[in-house]
Design a protein around this motif. Structure first.
Motif, PDB file in Angstrom:
ATOM      1  N   ALA A  59      -1.247  -8.906  -7.891  1.00 16.53           N
ATOM      2  CA  ALA A  59      -0.048  -8.437  -7.191  1.00 16.53           C
ATOM      3  C   ALA A  59       0.843  -9.595  -6.762  1.00 16.53           C
ATOM      4  O   ALA A  59       2.055  -9.596  -7.013  1.00 16.53           O
ATOM      5  CB  ALA A  59      -0.456  -7.618  -5.980  1.00 16.53           C
ATOM      6  N   ASN A  60       0.263 -10.597  -6.136  1.00 12.79           N
ATOM      7  CA  ASN A  60       1.061 -11.686  -5.579  1.00 12.79           C
ATOM      8  C   ASN A  60       1.569 -12.668  -6.619  1.00 12.79           C
ATOM      9  O   ASN A  60       2.400 -13.529  -6.309  1.00 12.79           O
ATOM     10  CB  ASN A  60       0.240 -12.432  -4.519  1.00 12.79           C
ATOM     11  N   SER A  61       1.096 -12.558  -7.869  1.00 13.44           N
ATOM     12  CA  SER A  61       1.558 -13.463  -8.927  1.00 13.44           C
ATOM     13  C   SER A  61       2.749 -12.916  -9.700  1.00 13.44           C
ATOM     14  O   SER A  61       3.292 -13.585 -10.573  1.00 13.44           O
ATOM     15  CB  SER A  61       0.414 -13.748  -9.910  1.00 13.44           C
ATOM     16  N   VAL A  62       3.173 -11.702  -9.374  1.00 15.34           N
ATOM     17  CA  VAL A  62       4.311 -11.098 -10.069  1.00 15.34           C
ATOM     18  C   VAL A  62       5.581 -11.894  -9.770  1.00 15.34           C
ATOM     19  O   VAL A  62       5.920 -12.148  -8.615  1.00 15.34           O
ATOM     20  CB  VAL A  62       4.501  -9.626  -9.635  1.00 15.34           C
ATOM     21  N   LYS A  63       6.275 -12.304 -10.824  1.00 12.05           N
ATOM     22  CA  LYS A  63       7.520 -13.062 -10.676  1.00 12.05           C
ATOM     23  C   LYS A  63       8.692 -12.095 -10.582  1.00 12.05           C
ATOM     24  O   LYS A  63       8.851 -11.211 -11.426  1.00 12.05           O
ATOM     25  CB  LYS A  63       7.724 -14.003 -11.865  1.00 12.05           C
ATOM     26  N   LEU A  64       9.491 -12.269  -9.572  1.00 14.49           N
ATOM     27  CA  LEU A  64      10.628 -11.382  -9.342  1.00 14.49           C
ATOM     28  C   LEU A  64      11.945 -12.122  -9.497  1.00 14.49           C
ATOM     29  O   LEU A  64      12.041 -13.320  -9.231  1.00 14.49           O
ATOM     30  CB  LEU A  64      10.551 -10.776  -7.944  1.00 14.49           C
ATOM     31  N   LYS A  65      12.955 -11.398  -9.907  1.00 10.50           N
ATOM     32  CA  LYS A  65      14.305 -11.943  -9.945  1.00 10.50           C
ATOM     33  C   LYS A  65      14.899 -11.843  -8.540  1.00 10.50           C
ATOM     34  O   LYS A  65      14.333 -11.217  -7.654  1.00 10.50           O
ATOM     35  CB  LYS A  65      15.154 -11.148 -10.937  1.00 10.50           C
ATOM     36  N   ASP A  66      16.064 -12.464  -8.356  1.00 12.15           N
ATOM     37  CA  ASP A  66      16.752 -12.358  -7.070  1.00 12.15           C
ATOM     38  C   ASP A  66      17.046 -10.897  -6.767  1.00 12.15           C
ATOM     39  O   ASP A  66      17.396 -10.114  -7.649  1.00 12.15           O
ATOM     40  CB  ASP A  66      18.065 -13.141  -7.100  1.00 12.15           C
ATOM     41  N   ASN A  67      16.888 -10.521  -5.506  1.00 12.84           N
ATOM     42  CA  ASN A  67      17.167  -9.166  -5.025  1.00 12.84           C
ATOM     43  C   ASN A  67      16.211  -8.111  -5.569  1.00 12.84           C
ATOM     44  O   ASN A  67      16.509  -6.915  -5.523  1.00 12.84           O
ATOM     45  CB  ASN A  67      18.612  -8.754  -5.345  1.00 12.84           C
ATOM     46  N   GLU A  68      15.039  -8.535  -6.092  1.00 19.93           N
ATOM     47  CA  GLU A  68      14.040  -7.596  -6.564  1.00 19.93           C
ATOM     48  C   GLU A  68      12.869  -7.497  -5.582  1.00 19.93           C
ATOM     49  O   GLU A  68      12.532  -8.473  -4.913  1.00 19.93           O
ATOM     50  CB  GLU A  68      13.496  -7.994  -7.935  1.00 19.93           C
ATOM     51  N   ALA A  69      12.265  -6.326  -5.527  1.00 18.46           N
ATOM     52  CA  ALA A  69      11.095  -6.106  -4.684  1.00 18.46           C
ATOM     53  C   ALA A  69       9.963  -5.558  -5.540  1.00 18.46           C
ATOM     54  O   ALA A  69      10.186  -5.059  -6.641  1.00 18.46           O
ATOM     55  CB  ALA A  69      11.422  -5.120  -3.564  1.00 18.46           C
ATOM     56  N   VAL A  70       8.733  -5.652  -5.029  1.00 17.71           N
ATOM     57  CA  VAL A  70       7.574  -5.105  -5.729  1.00 17.71           C
ATOM     58  C   VAL A  70       6.801  -4.207  -4.768  1.00 17.71           C
ATOM     59  O   VAL A  70       6.692  -4.502  -3.578  1.00 17.71           O
ATOM     60  CB  VAL A  70       6.674  -6.230  -6.288  1.00 17.71           C
ATOM     61  N   LEU A  71       6.293  -3.091  -5.269  1.00 17.01           N
ATOM     62  CA  LEU A  71       5.509  -2.151  -4.476  1.00 17.01           C
ATOM     63  C   LEU A  71       4.055  -2.184  -4.939  1.00 17.01           C
ATOM     64  O   LEU A  71       3.784  -2.362  -6.127  1.00 17.01           O
ATOM     65  CB  LEU A  71       6.044  -0.722  -4.625  1.00 17.01           C
ATOM     66  N   TYR A  72       3.125  -1.973  -4.013  1.00 13.45           N
ATOM     67  CA  TYR A  72       1.695  -2.002  -4.329  1.00 13.45           C
ATOM     68  C   TYR A  72       1.064  -0.675  -3.911  1.00 13.45           C
ATOM     69  O   TYR A  72       1.107  -0.303  -2.736  1.00 13.45           O
ATOM     70  CB  TYR A  72       1.028  -3.165  -3.588  1.00 13.45           C
ATOM     71  N   ILE A  73       0.486   0.037  -4.894  1.00 14.09           N
ATOM     72  CA  ILE A  73      -0.110   1.348  -4.656  1.00 14.09           C
ATOM     73  C   ILE A  73      -1.587   1.298  -5.013  1.00 14.09           C
ATOM     74  O   ILE A  73      -1.947   1.136  -6.189  1.00 14.09           O
ATOM     75  CB  ILE A  73       0.582   2.447  -5.503  1.00 14.09           C
ATOM     76  N   SER A  74      -2.461   1.413  -4.026  1.00 11.17           N
ATOM     77  CA  SER A  74      -3.905   1.389  -4.257  1.00 11.17           C
ATOM     78  C   SER A  74      -4.446   2.811  -4.190  1.00 11.17           C
ATOM     79  O   SER A  74      -4.130   3.560  -3.268  1.00 11.17           O
ATOM     80  CB  SER A  74      -4.575   0.506  -3.197  1.00 11.17           C
ATOM     81  N   ILE A  75      -5.266   3.202  -5.190  1.00 15.24           N
ATOM     82  CA  ILE A  75      -5.748   4.584  -5.303  1.00 15.24           C
ATOM     83  C   ILE A  75      -7.254   4.645  -5.092  1.00 15.24           C
ATOM     84  O   ILE A  75      -8.012   3.912  -5.740  1.00 15.24           O
ATOM     85  CB  ILE A  75      -5.378   5.177  -6.669  1.00 15.24           C
ATOM     86  N   HIS A  76      -7.695   5.540  -4.203  1.00 10.81           N
ATOM     87  CA  HIS A  76      -9.112   5.679  -3.875  1.00 10.81           C
ATOM     88  C   HIS A  76      -9.471   7.148  -3.652  1.00 10.81           C
ATOM     89  O   HIS A  76      -8.602   8.017  -3.609  1.00 10.81           O
ATOM     90  CB  HIS A  76      -9.450   4.872  -2.613  1.00 10.81           C
ATOM     91  N   VAL A  77     -10.782   7.399  -3.501  1.00  8.70           N
ATOM     92  CA  VAL A  77     -11.307   8.719  -3.176  1.00  8.70           C
ATOM     93  C   VAL A  77     -12.228   8.569  -1.977  1.00  8.70           C
ATOM     94  O   VAL A  77     -12.974   7.593  -1.867  1.00  8.70           O
ATOM     95  CB  VAL A  77     -12.073   9.337  -4.366  1.00  8.70           C
ATOM     96  N   ASN A  78     -12.206   9.538  -1.099  1.00 18.34           N
ATOM     97  CA  ASN A  78     -12.955   9.481   0.143  1.00 18.34           C
ATOM     98  C   ASN A  78     -14.364  10.076   0.016  1.00 18.34           C
ATOM     99  O   ASN A  78     -14.656  10.805  -0.935  1.00 18.34           O
ATOM    100  CB  ASN A  78     -12.206  10.248   1.240  1.00 18.34           C
ATOM    101  N   ALA A  79     -15.215   9.774   0.982  1.00 19.47           N
ATOM    102  CA  ALA A  79     -16.559  10.360   1.080  1.00 19.47           C
ATOM    103  C   ALA A  79     -16.940  10.417   2.550  1.00 19.47           C
ATOM    104  O   ALA A  79     -16.464   9.614   3.359  1.00 19.47           O
ATOM    105  CB  ALA A  79     -17.569   9.523   0.308  1.00 19.47           C
ATOM    106  N   SER A  80     -17.793  11.380   2.908  1.00 22.89           N
ATOM    107  CA  SER A  80     -18.184  11.527   4.309  1.00 22.89           C
ATOM    108  C   SER A  80     -19.544  12.202   4.402  1.00 22.89           C
ATOM    109  O   SER A  80     -19.925  12.997   3.529  1.00 22.89           O
ATOM    110  CB  SER A  80     -17.138  12.364   5.062  1.00 22.89           C
ATOM    111  N   LEU A  81     -20.268  11.901   5.477  1.00 23.25           N
ATOM    112  CA  LEU A  81     -21.526  12.588   5.749  1.00 23.25           C
ATOM    113  C   LEU A  81     -21.261  14.043   6.139  1.00 23.25           C
ATOM    114  O   LEU A  81     -22.126  14.913   5.987  1.00 23.25           O
ATOM    115  CB  LEU A  81     -22.284  11.872   6.870  1.00 23.25           C
TER     116      LEU A  81
END
Length: 345
Positions: free
Chosen positions: A186-208
């Motif tokens: 994620a942090n190695s992505v090279k961006l142009k001026d005025n560009e942003a990057v979004l980070y979306i992490s996907i998981h599944v839950n579990a519970s007793l």
């Protein structure tokens, strides 16, 4: 002796004139900015304010004699102060922000240049798992498989919708990645001026608790602060720390907005199949180490039988992915129309 009295008297008079000429923070900031059409956002946890107009923004902290302009430039000015619960500023402070907004009115629009999708776990790390009897067969529902399926669906949707943006998967197959490797991608992505990057992490839950169910979206708690500011922005380490807090607050605001849009998108697609558990805050490693707006999505509980059946159903996962896609798309539209500012009044 007479000369000393004259000098002393002169110093007293000079001091009085100096105090009279020094500007006093006596203007109510909220009253003044309404006249100029400037929007205001305040975060009480970090004690940080953001002023916005035409997508340009000024970030400040009370009792600090500098402001951060568009997250990239430092400008020194009079310190805002809080008096009897009212945020007050000097004429000099108001002139500073007015000049900035006037000069920045024709600035280039900001855009989302890249979206990183991170399906959690993988390879030797299955994440949570549970065996259920589904349609008469014993089925092992594995978190890593669900994460990857939804991640690939989401990547396909975003790639078709945004051919001009880089859609990056931390993994597109069943491979193992360390948490550090994911954030480095994620942090190695090279961006142009005025560009942003979004980070979306996907998981599944579990519970007793086998009755626990629902999807939720997490963002980084305001109690944790990352190092996001460029080391070259200022030579003073103490000033850099304050600037870092200002910029990180902008990331937090953006992350909360992404979370809201994603939750709304999933609710529209999934409907009554399950429930929304809302927006949560936590110090997840992957999220807290990415220097960008970022969220972590929990798709549901595989320990809940009804929800496990859904998570094992491709059609249901397609709806979940579409809901996430719609949420991200709504955020991208908002971000780019607002020229990169995501604070709210």
């Amino acid at each position: 002796m007479q000369n000393k009295k004259i000098v002393f008297s002169f110093l007293i008079i000079f001091s009085l004139f100096a105090n009279l000429s020094a500007q006093v923070a006596d203007k109510n900031l909220l009253d003044e900015i309404k006249k100029e059409g400037i929007s205001f956002y305040w975060d009480s946890l970090s004690n940080t304010g953001i002023l916005e107009k035409n997508g340009q923004h000024v970030t400040f902290k009370p009792d600090q004699n500098f402001v951060l302009l568009n997250s990239s430039k430092v400008s020194y000015t009079d310190s805002p102060v809080i008096t009897d619960g009212v945020l007050k500023v000097t004429d000099s402070f108001l002139n500073e922000i007015d000049d900035f907004f006037a000069q920045s009115s024709s600035a280039t629009n900001s855009k989302v240049g890249a979206i990183i999708i991170d399906p959690g776990h993988g390879g030797k790390d299955p994440g949570a798992s549970m065996v259920h009897k589904i349609n008469g067969k014993n089925v092992t529902v594995r978190e890593k498989d669900v994460n990857l399926a939804v991640g690939n669906m989401l990547s396909s949707m975003l790639s078709k919708a945004y051919p001009d943006k880089r859609i990056i998967m931390t993994r597109s197959t069943d491979v193992f990645l360390t948490l550090q490797e994911r954030t480095e991608i994620a942090n190695s992505v090279k961006l142009k001026d005025n560009e942003a990057v979004l980070y979306i992490s996907i998981h599944v839950n579990a519970s007793l608790d086998k009755k626990a169910k629902g999807y939720e979206v997490w963002y980084l708690t305001p109690g944790y602060r990352r190092t996001v500011v460029d080391k070259n922005i200022n030579d003073n380490p103490q000033v850099r720390d304050i600037l870092n807090s200002m910029m990180e607050e902008e990331y937090t605001t953006e992350s909360i907005l992404i979370a809201k849009y994603v939750l709304d998108g999933m609710a529209a697609q999934i409907g009554s199949k399950t429930q929304s558990r809302g927006i949560k805050a936590e110090e997840w490693f992957v999220v807290k180490n990415s220097k960008m707006p970022s969220v972590l999505i929990e798709l549901g509980f595989l320990t809940n039988y009804a929800e496990a059946c859904c998570l094992n159903d491709k059609a249901y996962l397609q709806k979940a992915a579409l809901g996430i896609y719609n949420g991200i798309s709504a955020f991208v539209t908002h971000f780019e129309l607002s020229r990169g500012f995501t604070g709210s009044k």
